[in-house]
Design a protein around this motif. Structure first.
Motif, PDB file in Angstrom:
ATOM      1  N   GLU A   1       0.628  -1.117  -0.046  1.00 16.12           N
ATOM      2  CA  GLU A   1      -0.013  -0.102  -0.030  1.00 16.12           C
ATOM      3  C   GLU A   1       0.881   1.126  -0.057  1.00 16.12           C
ATOM      4  OE1 GLU A   1      -3.447   2.141   2.776  1.00 16.12           O
ATOM      5  OE2 GLU A   1      -2.763   0.072   3.176  1.00 16.12           O
ATOM      6  N   ALA A   2       0.619   2.076  -0.878  1.00 17.79           N
ATOM      7  CA  ALA A   2       1.357   3.424  -1.181  1.00 17.79           C
ATOM      8  C   ALA A   2       1.497   4.180   0.483  1.00 17.79           C
ATOM      9  CB  ALA A   2       0.549   4.445  -2.078  1.00 17.79           C
ATOM     10  N   ASP A   3       2.723   4.567   0.765  1.00 16.02           N
ATOM     11  CA  ASP A   3       2.902   5.166   2.205  1.00 16.02           C
ATOM     12  C   ASP A   3       4.038   6.086   2.090  1.00 16.02           C
ATOM     13  OD1 ASP A   3       3.672   5.668   4.603  1.00 16.02           O
ATOM     14  OD2 ASP A   3       3.084   3.650   5.352  1.00 16.02           O
ATOM     15  N   ARG A   4       3.501   7.446   2.114  1.00 16.39           N
ATOM     16  CA  ARG A   4       4.555   8.698   1.746  1.00 16.39           C
ATOM     17  C   ARG A   4       5.684   8.547   2.941  1.00 16.39           C
ATOM     18  NH1 ARG A   4       0.246  13.313   0.715  1.00 16.39           N
ATOM     19  NH2 ARG A   4      -0.341  12.599   2.904  1.00 16.39           N
ATOM     20  N   VAL A   5       5.532   8.195   4.178  1.00 19.15           N
ATOM     21  CA  VAL A   5       6.278   8.338   5.271  1.00 19.15           C
ATOM     22  C   VAL A   5       7.370   7.210   5.055  1.00 19.15           C
ATOM     23  CG1 VAL A   5       6.406   7.929   7.791  1.00 19.15           C
ATOM     24  CG2 VAL A   5       4.521   9.440   6.856  1.00 19.15           C
ATOM     25  N   GLN A   6       6.839   5.953   4.799  1.00 21.24           N
ATOM     26  CA  GLN A   6       7.711   4.883   4.434  1.00 21.24           C
ATOM     27  C   GLN A   6       8.587   5.138   3.248  1.00 21.24           C
ATOM     28  OE1 GLN A   6       8.514   1.899   6.050  1.00 21.24           O
ATOM     29  NE2 GLN A   6       7.376   2.652   7.807  1.00 21.24           N
ATOM     30  N   ALA A   7       8.092   5.724   2.079  1.00 21.23           N
ATOM     31  CA  ALA A   7       8.748   6.177   1.088  1.00 21.23           C
ATOM     32  C   ALA A   7       9.827   7.097   1.376  1.00 21.23           C
ATOM     33  CB  ALA A   7       7.903   6.700  -0.137  1.00 21.23           C
ATOM     34  N   PHE A   8       9.583   8.055   2.246  1.00 25.41           N
ATOM     35  CA  PHE A   8      10.460   9.150   2.679  1.00 25.41           C
ATOM     36  C   PHE A   8      11.639   8.624   3.263  1.00 25.41           C
ATOM     37  CE2 PHE A   8      12.003  12.621   5.235  1.00 25.41           C
ATOM     38  CZ  PHE A   8      12.090  13.564   4.162  1.00 25.41           C
ATOM     39  N   LYS A   9      11.179   7.475   4.191  1.00 30.61           N
ATOM     40  CA  LYS A   9      12.370   7.092   5.071  1.00 30.61           C
ATOM     41  C   LYS A   9      13.054   6.287   4.279  1.00 30.61           C
ATOM     42  CE  LYS A   9      12.436   2.857   7.774  1.00 30.61           C
ATOM     43  NZ  LYS A   9      11.517   1.698   8.253  1.00 30.61           N
ATOM     44  N   TRP A  10      12.737   5.460   3.220  1.00 31.27           N
ATOM     45  CA  TRP A  10      13.894   4.745   2.506  1.00 31.27           C
ATOM     46  C   TRP A  10      14.426   5.435   1.316  1.00 31.27           C
ATOM     47  CZ3 TRP A  10      14.592   0.328   4.827  1.00 31.27           C
ATOM     48  CH2 TRP A  10      13.635  -0.225   5.533  1.00 31.27           C
TER      49      TRP A  10
END
Length: 237
Positions: free
Chosen positions: A173-182
Motif C-alpha cells: 500500500e502506498a505510504d509516503r512516510v515509508q517512502a520518505f524513510k527509505w
C-alpha cells in the motif's frame, strides 16, 4: 569486488522502478556451437573461488583479452559448486546475452540461487524481474520480498527501490512516510555521487507532499533504522 554490469541500474530511474538498462557498449562475443576448452597450460581448478577469479579476468579483460564466452564458462563451473558471486554474474550474462544465449528464465534461476545465499545484487535483480514479469511471472509482492531482503543489508540501490515501491504503491500500500524513510536512507548510504543525487532528488520531491507531522515521523523512523542516521541526516536535508 569489481563489477561488469551495474547491479540493477535502478538509481537512475526517477519514476517507477524500471528494469536494468543495457550493459555498457562493449563488443559481445558470438555464441559458438563448439564448447569452450580450458586454457592451454592452465590446470583446471576445482576451487570455486579460483574459477570465479578466472571468470572475472575474462569478463573485465584483466591480463587477457576480454571474452564473455570464456567468462561464462568459468562462472558456470563455480556456480555449479554454489559460489554465490558467480551465480550472480552468470545471471547477468544470461540476462543480457553476453557470452551465452539470452535467457531471462535462466537469469532468474541463477539470481535466485545467489539471492538465497544473501547476495544483495542478486536479490535486487530478481526483484526487478518479478516487478516487470521478465523470465518469471509478474508478481509485485514477490518483488517487494527480495528488495526488502537486500535493503535489510543496507544496500543503497535496494533502499532506493523500496522507497519507489512505497511511493507508487507497488506490491505494498502506498505510504509516503515509508517512502520518505527509505529514500532518505538511500541518499545517506549511496557511495556513488550520482546515485546519492538521484535518491536525494526523489526524497526532496516527496518532501513537499508530506505534512509536518508526517515528516517528523519519517525522520524518527530513519534515525531508528540506522544507527548513524541521526549524525548524517543533515547531509540530505
Amino acid at each position: 569486488m569489481q563489477t561488469i554490469i551495474i547491479a540493477a541500474g535502478i538509481m537512475a530511474a526517477q519514476g517507477a522502478a524500471a528494469p536494468a538498462p543495457p550493459p555498457p557498449p562493449v563488443a559481445k562475443k558470438a555464441v559458438r556451437a563448439a564448447p569452450v576448452q580450458p586454457e592451454k597450460g592452465v590446470l583446471p581448478s576445482s576451487d570455486p573461488a579460483a574459477q570465479h577469479a578466472m571468470a572475472q579476468r575474462y569478463a573485465l579483460g584483466e591480463g587477457v583479452a576480454q571474452d564473455y564466452r570464456r567468462a561464462a564458462y568459468w562462472y558456470r563451473r563455480a556456480s555449479a559448486q554454489g559460489y554465490a558471486a558467480s551465480q550472480y554474474y552468470l545471471g547477468l550474462l544470461c540476462q543480457y546475452g553476453m557470452g551465452t544465449a539470452q535467457d531471462f528464465a535462466e537469469a532468474a534461476r541463477w539470481y535466485r540461487l545467489a539471492a538465497l545465499q544473501g547476495h544483495s545484487g542478486a536479490q535486487i535483480n530478481l526483484g526487478l524481474l518479478y516487478l516487470n514479469g521478465t523470465g518469471v511471472p509478474l508478481d509485485t509482492r514477490e518483488a517487494l520480498k527480495w528488495v526488502r531482503l537486500a535493503a535489510a543489508q543496507g544496500d543503497a540501490q535496494a533502499l532506493y527501490m523500496l522507497g519507489l515501491l512505497y511511493r507508487d504503491g507497488k506490491g505494498v500500500e502506498a505510504d509516503r512516510v515509508q517512502a520518505f524513510k527509505w529514500l532518505s536512507l538511500a541518499a545517506m548510504l549511496a557511495s556513488d555521487a550520482a546515485d546519492r543525487g538521484n535518491a536525494t532528488q526523489a526524497r526532496n520531491a516527496l518532501a513537499g507532499r508530506l505534512s509536518a507531522s508526517e515528516k517528523r515521523e519519517a525522520e524518527r523512523l530513519v534515525q531508528e533504522w540506522h544507527p548513524l542516521a541521526q549524525q548524517r541526516f543533515a547531509l540530505v536535508k
